[in-house]
Design a protein around this motif. Sequence first.
Motif, PDB file in Angstrom:
ATOM      1  N   LEU A 387      47.472  35.903  54.424  1.00 53.06           N
ATOM      2  CA  LEU A 387      47.212  37.129  53.664  1.00 53.06           C
ATOM      3  C   LEU A 387      47.978  37.120  52.346  1.00 53.06           C
ATOM      4  O   LEU A 387      47.425  37.449  51.286  1.00 53.06           O
ATOM      5  N   PHE A 388      49.242  36.713  52.402  1.00 52.43           N
ATOM      6  CA  PHE A 388      50.065  36.655  51.191  1.00 52.43           C
ATOM      7  C   PHE A 388      49.497  35.646  50.196  1.00 52.43           C
ATOM      8  O   PHE A 388      49.402  35.922  48.989  1.00 52.43           O
ATOM      9  N   ALA A 389      49.105  34.473  50.697  1.00 53.30           N
ATOM     10  CA  ALA A 389      48.510  33.463  49.826  1.00 53.30           C
ATOM     11  C   ALA A 389      47.204  33.971  49.226  1.00 53.30           C
ATOM     12  O   ALA A 389      46.903  33.721  48.050  1.00 53.30           O
ATOM     13  N   GLY A 390      46.400  34.688  50.013  1.00 58.18           N
ATOM     14  CA  GLY A 390      45.142  35.234  49.502  1.00 58.18           C
ATOM     15  C   GLY A 390      45.355  36.260  48.410  1.00 58.18           C
ATOM     16  O   GLY A 390      44.632  36.284  47.407  1.00 58.18           O
ATOM     17  N   LEU A 391      46.367  37.114  48.591  1.00 52.44           N
ATOM     18  CA  LEU A 391      46.688  38.090  47.540  1.00 52.44           C
ATOM     19  C   LEU A 391      47.043  37.376  46.234  1.00 52.44           C
ATOM     20  O   LEU A 391      46.658  37.819  45.150  1.00 52.44           O
ATOM     21  N   GLY A 392      47.756  36.274  46.346  1.00 56.03           N
ATOM     22  CA  GLY A 392      48.087  35.501  45.159  1.00 56.03           C
ATOM     23  C   GLY A 392      46.864  34.848  44.548  1.00 56.03           C
ATOM     24  O   GLY A 392      46.695  34.825  43.319  1.00 56.03           O
ATOM     25  N   SER A 393      45.959  34.343  45.385  1.00 56.31           N
ATOM     26  CA  SER A 393      44.771  33.659  44.888  1.00 56.31           C
ATOM     27  C   SER A 393      43.896  34.583  44.046  1.00 56.31           C
ATOM     28  O   SER A 393      43.307  34.154  43.049  1.00 56.31           O
ATOM     29  N   GLY A 394      43.813  35.842  44.429  1.00 58.08           N
ATOM     30  CA  GLY A 394      43.024  36.795  43.655  1.00 58.08           C
ATOM     31  C   GLY A 394      43.563  37.032  42.261  1.00 58.08           C
ATOM     32  O   GLY A 394      42.833  37.462  41.367  1.00 58.08           O
ATOM     33  N   LEU A 395      44.858  36.746  42.057  1.00 62.15           N
ATOM     34  CA  LEU A 395      45.474  36.887  40.742  1.00 62.15           C
ATOM     35  C   LEU A 395      45.375  35.617  39.910  1.00 62.15           C
ATOM     36  O   LEU A 395      45.878  35.575  38.784  1.00 62.15           O
ATOM     37  N   VAL A 396      44.751  34.589  40.467  1.00 61.34           N
ATOM     38  CA  VAL A 396      44.656  33.306  39.768  1.00 61.34           C
ATOM     39  C   VAL A 396      43.258  33.071  39.203  1.00 61.34           C
ATOM     40  O   VAL A 396      43.089  32.846  38.006  1.00 61.34           O
ATOM     41  N   ILE A 397      42.234  33.142  40.045  1.00 64.55           N
ATOM     42  CA  ILE A 397      40.913  32.645  39.660  1.00 64.55           C
ATOM     43  C   ILE A 397      40.279  33.472  38.551  1.00 64.55           C
ATOM     44  O   ILE A 397      39.903  32.953  37.498  1.00 64.55           O
ATOM     45  N   SER A 398      40.161  34.781  38.761  1.00 68.41           N
ATOM     46  CA  SER A 398      39.524  35.633  37.755  1.00 68.41           C
ATOM     47  C   SER A 398      40.317  35.688  36.448  1.00 68.41           C
ATOM     48  O   SER A 398      39.749  35.488  35.368  1.00 68.41           O
ATOM     49  N   PRO A 399      41.637  35.958  36.483  1.00 66.51           N
ATOM     50  CA  PRO A 399      42.390  35.962  35.225  1.00 66.51           C
ATOM     51  C   PRO A 399      42.344  34.629  34.491  1.00 66.51           C
ATOM     52  O   PRO A 399      42.236  34.592  33.261  1.00 66.51           O
ATOM     53  N   ASN A 400      42.417  33.524  35.221  1.00 65.77           N
ATOM     54  CA  ASN A 400      42.377  32.222  34.546  1.00 65.77           C
ATOM     55  C   ASN A 400      41.025  32.004  33.876  1.00 65.77           C
ATOM     56  O   ASN A 400      40.959  31.457  32.771  1.00 65.77           O
ATOM     57  N   GLN A 401      39.955  32.438  34.524  1.00 70.41           N
ATOM     58  CA  GLN A 401      38.615  32.322  33.926  1.00 70.41           C
ATOM     59  C   GLN A 401      38.557  33.108  32.614  1.00 70.41           C
ATOM     60  O   GLN A 401      38.072  32.612  31.595  1.00 70.41           O
ATOM     61  N   THR A 402      39.054  34.330  32.628  1.00 71.33           N
ATOM     62  CA  THR A 402      39.021  35.181  31.434  1.00 71.33           C
ATOM     63  C   THR A 402      39.863  34.596  30.314  1.00 71.33           C
ATOM     64  O   THR A 402      39.428  34.516  29.155  1.00 71.33           O
ATOM     65  N   LEU A 403      41.086  34.181  30.622  1.00 75.29           N
ATOM     66  CA  LEU A 403      42.002  33.656  29.610  1.00 75.29           C
ATOM     67  C   LEU A 403      41.503  32.339  29.029  1.00 75.29           C
ATOM     68  O   LEU A 403      41.625  32.086  27.829  1.00 75.29           O
ATOM     69  N   THR A 404      40.930  31.490  29.879  1.00 72.83           N
ATOM     70  CA  THR A 404      40.490  30.174  29.425  1.00 72.83           C
ATOM     71  C   THR A 404      39.318  30.278  28.460  1.00 72.83           C
ATOM     72  O   THR A 404      39.226  29.513  27.489  1.00 72.83           O
ATOM     73  N   LEU A 405      38.422  31.225  28.683  1.00 71.89           N
ATOM     74  CA  LEU A 405      37.237  31.375  27.840  1.00 71.89           C
ATOM     75  C   LEU A 405      37.419  32.391  26.718  1.00 71.89           C
ATOM     76  O   LEU A 405      36.482  32.652  25.969  1.00 71.89           O
ATOM     77  N   SER A 406      38.616  32.946  26.583  1.00 73.40           N
ATOM     78  CA  SER A 406      38.829  34.056  25.650  1.00 73.40           C
ATOM     79  C   SER A 406      38.586  33.680  24.195  1.00 73.40           C
ATOM     80  O   SER A 406      38.214  34.530  23.384  1.00 73.40           O
ATOM     81  N   GLU A 407      38.785  32.414  23.818  1.00 77.27           N
ATOM     82  CA  GLU A 407      38.618  32.004  22.423  1.00 77.27           C
ATOM     83  C   GLU A 407      37.363  31.163  22.206  1.00 77.27           C
ATOM     84  O   GLU A 407      37.219  30.523  21.173  1.00 77.27           O
ATOM     85  N   VAL A 408      36.463  31.156  23.180  1.00 80.57           N
ATOM     86  CA  VAL A 408      35.248  30.350  23.080  1.00 80.57           C
ATOM     87  C   VAL A 408      34.126  31.199  22.494  1.00 80.57           C
ATOM     88  O   VAL A 408      33.869  32.303  22.980  1.00 80.57           O
ATOM     89  N   PRO A 409      33.431  30.725  21.442  1.00 79.49           N
ATOM     90  CA  PRO A 409      32.311  31.498  20.880  1.00 79.49           C
ATOM     91  C   PRO A 409      31.132  31.553  21.846  1.00 79.49           C
ATOM     92  O   PRO A 409      30.938  30.651  22.664  1.00 79.49           O
ATOM     93  N   VAL A 410      30.337  32.607  21.737  1.00 76.81           N
ATOM     94  CA  VAL A 410      29.200  32.797  22.642  1.00 76.81           C
ATOM     95  C   VAL A 410      28.221  31.637  22.559  1.00 76.81           C
ATOM     96  O   VAL A 410      27.640  31.232  23.568  1.00 76.81           O
ATOM     97  N   ARG A 411      28.031  31.041  21.381  1.00 79.47           N
ATOM     98  CA  ARG A 411      27.080  29.933  21.253  1.00 79.47           C
ATOM     99  C   ARG A 411      27.491  28.730  22.085  1.00 79.47           C
ATOM    100  O   ARG A 411      26.668  27.869  22.393  1.00 79.47           O
ATOM    101  N   ARG A 412      28.775  28.639  22.454  1.00 79.95           N
ATOM    102  CA  ARG A 412      29.256  27.556  23.306  1.00 79.95           C
ATOM    103  C   ARG A 412      29.560  28.055  24.717  1.00 79.95           C
ATOM    104  O   ARG A 412      30.164  27.336  25.509  1.00 79.95           O
ATOM    105  N   ALA A 413      29.133  29.264  25.033  1.00 81.75           N
ATOM    106  CA  ALA A 413      29.521  29.874  26.309  1.00 81.75           C
ATOM    107  C   ALA A 413      29.055  29.064  27.505  1.00 81.75           C
ATOM    108  O   ALA A 413      29.794  28.860  28.466  1.00 81.75           O
ATOM    109  N   GLY A 414      27.785  28.599  27.466  1.00 77.56           N
ATOM    110  CA  GLY A 414      27.262  27.868  28.609  1.00 77.56           C
ATOM    111  C   GLY A 414      27.976  26.560  28.847  1.00 77.56           C
ATOM    112  O   GLY A 414      28.404  26.245  29.958  1.00 77.56           O
TER     113      GLY A 414
END
Length: 488
Positions: A387-414
């Motif tokens: 349960l503790f590991a799962g709580l941590g995992s939820g703070l990794v995947i979605s935020p990392n996705q958002t932060l990693t793509l934050s400076e990518v233009p829409v034309r290169r989104a795909g």
Amino acid sequence: MAQQEPASPAPEEAYTPDPARWKALAVCLVAGFMTLLDVSIVNVALPSIRTGLDTPESDLQWVLSGYALSFGLFLVPSGRLGDARGRRRVFMAGLVLFTLASASCGAAQSSLWLVISRLVQGVAGGLVSPQISALIQQMFRGRERGKAFGAFGSVVGISTAVGPLLGGLLIQAAGPEEGWRWVFYVNLPIGALCLVLAHRLLPDTPGARGVRLRELDPVGVLLLGAGVVALLLPFVQSRQWPGDEKYLLLVVSAALLAAFAWWERRCTRSGAEPLLDLALYRVRSYSLGSSLGLLYFAGFTSIFFVSTLYLQSGLHYSALQAGLTLTPFALGSGLSAGIGGRLVDRLGRPLVVVGLLMVAIGLAGTAFAVHQVTGKGIGWALIAPLLFAGLGSGLVISPNQTLTLSEVPVRRAGSAGGALQTGQRVGSAIGIAAVGSVFFGRLADDGWSNAYDHGLIVSVGFVIAALLVAIADVVAGRREKGAGQARA
């Protein structure tokens, strides 16, 4: 053609909110859930598949890592294909192929048939998945985009984590002998429904046009695929290929991946479209976020592979009992994923650091619990650390996705989203191969508990490596901020 630097995104196309965007997002998330669920739902079916099809250990690993690998290899060209030909069209084509491949998996009469069907199923998943992140970029802006990516991150985390429970329920309902087939057949009605709704609700892609084969960089696909396969083979086939000569394939892999990087640079210099725009990796948020994703998924998905084998074959849990034992991770991930999506804009990469630290501690606690409790009571002892590991995992995947793509233009989104997920899927394949090699290698001599312990150590090692990457990103970001303030 001059090389474009992604650090300064081009102005995005005019944006008019689509009134059906949230319904369209729901269709995307259901399809994404289905394709990503097949990364982990098969785990609890492995003992039944092994018995029913007389499957060797290496084929069991290919059933999992082969799906992840073919999924990952087709993400980038599929992302570009969606950008060029239309994301809705490619999304629907992928759904059709995924549904047909699922039917073939369920009907498999040999392990070779199943492995080949899984490879095709992975290709289909690779067609669908990058369209989702690109459609989110296209349909949403500002805070809405953060919420949409948060929902997608929740699907990524929950689909992988909840797979063992759903697989256990299906096998329990259909019986241990043929129940594994329904792990695949369940995709048929879901795929058909998503196909109808996608046609009605998904938007067209602005500027969609025809695309030629060479624009998808088939040479790049072959070089990257061959390099990753050469990397995986020594680990997946470790028990079938005795001797150390097999590790020479790692040198071959390094040469192929170097050739891939050279080819991509050559494509860029000549004005052709490369499989992977290496200029994206000059942006710290993208390069470090991609590396983090690869390492984390190597540790994250491999946990379920060894855990279900240990619980079912080592402790003689039923498929449902094994799935229930791993459910706390899914619950924790689901609870925290939405929170992570809301907090990422305010907290940034330090949020990911906290999540990774929680996952590492939780997995270490899992290994400790296995040595403190004996017999079938181990399942109860695993609840708190998972349960503790799962709580941590939820703070990794979605935020990392958002932060990693934050400076990518829409034309290169795909293509950028596809490259990010390629790292995640390739990481899954590498993690399953590496952890499986250690697990099966220790099993014959040390027994189930020690084999599981050593497998978990490798998984934790991948998570700690991801944690070090996240810390490096935080430190580099603070240095840049300090330098900027000094110049001001």
